[in-house]
Design an enzyme around this catalytic site. Sequence first.
Site, short mmCIF file in Angstrom:
data_model
loop_
_atom_site.label_atom_id
_atom_site.label_comp_id
_atom_site.label_asym_id
_atom_site.label_seq_id
_atom_site.Cartn_x
_atom_site.Cartn_y
_atom_site.Cartn_z
N GLY A 239 40.80 48.71 38.92
CA GLY A 239 39.76 48.41 39.90
C GLY A 239 38.40 48.30 39.23
N ARG A 241 36.92 50.22 37.44
CA ARG A 241 36.87 50.79 36.07
C ARG A 241 37.42 49.83 35.03
NH1 ARG A 241 40.34 55.56 36.25
NH2 ARG A 241 41.13 54.70 38.21
N ASP A 270 45.69 39.20 41.81
CA ASP A 270 46.34 37.92 41.49
C ASP A 270 45.44 37.08 40.59
OD1 ASP A 270 48.26 38.82 43.31
OD2 ASP A 270 47.26 37.80 44.98
N ARG A 303 33.60 37.84 47.31
CA ARG A 303 33.73 36.79 48.33
C ARG A 303 34.91 37.09 49.24
NH1 ARG A 303 33.70 32.11 43.69
NH2 ARG A 303 31.59 32.48 42.92
O1 RIB Z 1 47.70 39.90 46.63
C1 RIB Z 1 47.18 39.40 47.82
C2 RIB Z 1 48.23 38.68 48.59
O2 RIB Z 1 49.22 39.60 48.97
C3 RIB Z 1 47.76 38.06 49.88
O3 RIB Z 1 47.27 36.75 49.72
C4 RIB Z 1 48.99 38.17 50.78
O4 RIB Z 1 49.57 36.95 51.04
C5 RIB Z 1 49.94 39.08 50.04
O5 RIB Z 1 50.97 38.38 49.48
#
Ligand code: RIB
Length: 327
Positions: A239, A241, A270, A303
């Site tokens: 996070g 850190r 992601d 955002r």
């Molecule tokens: O990591 C975030 C994602 O987790 C979101 O977009 C949601 O769809 C879940 O899959």
Amino acid sequence: MHDHAHAHDPSRDHDLDDATYDLLVVGSANADLVVGVERRPAPGETVLGSDLVTHPGGKGANQSVAAARLGARTALLARVGDDAHGRLLLDSQRAAGADTVGVLVGGAPTGVALITVDPSGDNSIVVSPGANARLTPEDIRAAGSLLAASRVVSTQLEIPVESVTEVVRTLPATARFVLNPSPPAPLPDEVLAACDPLVVNEHEARYILGDDAAPGDSPEDWARALLTLGPRSVVITLGARGALTADGSGSPVTVPSPKVDAVDTTGAGDAFTAALAWRLGLGEELPTAAAYAARVGATSVTRQGAQESYPTADEVAGQMEGQVEGA
Ligand code: RIB
């Protein structure tokens, strides 16, 4: 310098030059149905939230968009339904510049994520996998040419573990495999052994290690313990850190995250993993790639939403200049 087994293999370099894609993401695509809440309801309780907003999401689709927006030649291998949510997801990939040749359509409704975001920007997510659960090992085998054309292949666990295992089995020797085991589930040894790196947050690290497996309780201890399970390298996201990287060649290395005001953390992991995978494919060392990825992730939390929050490479560079000026 880190001694990485991939670093100086000339035949591999030749194959990399021939790759069509810097990054192939094999994973989920969800419509994110998002409501802001002051607080989450207790069991049996009802709370009122904000207007509903529908965003393109899913951990796989998010990674693909994040990499494409940074300028990576990116493709997505996923399954969506033949419905409005599926079209939203395809449009979002194309708008970011990702190749959708590997996106299969039909078989079940598009996956949906029910998301609440609280005033601190933290989220809670329930996923209905839908079509994601129908991305089968057969689908992976049929996409062998896509895997063969990619420098790096990245997956998560919103698709069946059997399909992730098939990715590992189908992967050409020239490609690097990155796994973010989210949401966490038991992993076959052959999948763990292929990870380079295994990318986990603190929750996922604890899940994989189990209550008894961790010898200590620091991220450094988790990284060392995770390496004993087989991955060639490990990245633990921490996070605000930053992140910790380890490949067994020396002590784990911690990289910082820029200080930002979080608005919505959805999809930040992601974006981090996509940026990391892309930069590793370009030949960067693990800590260097993780430091870049941390800046991408930090920008995204400033955002709203997941895919809409992802920066371009110019925005990441601008953020770095801003940091130097402000230092
Ligand atoms: O990591 C975030 C994602 O987790 C979101 O977009 C949601 O769809 C879940 O899959």
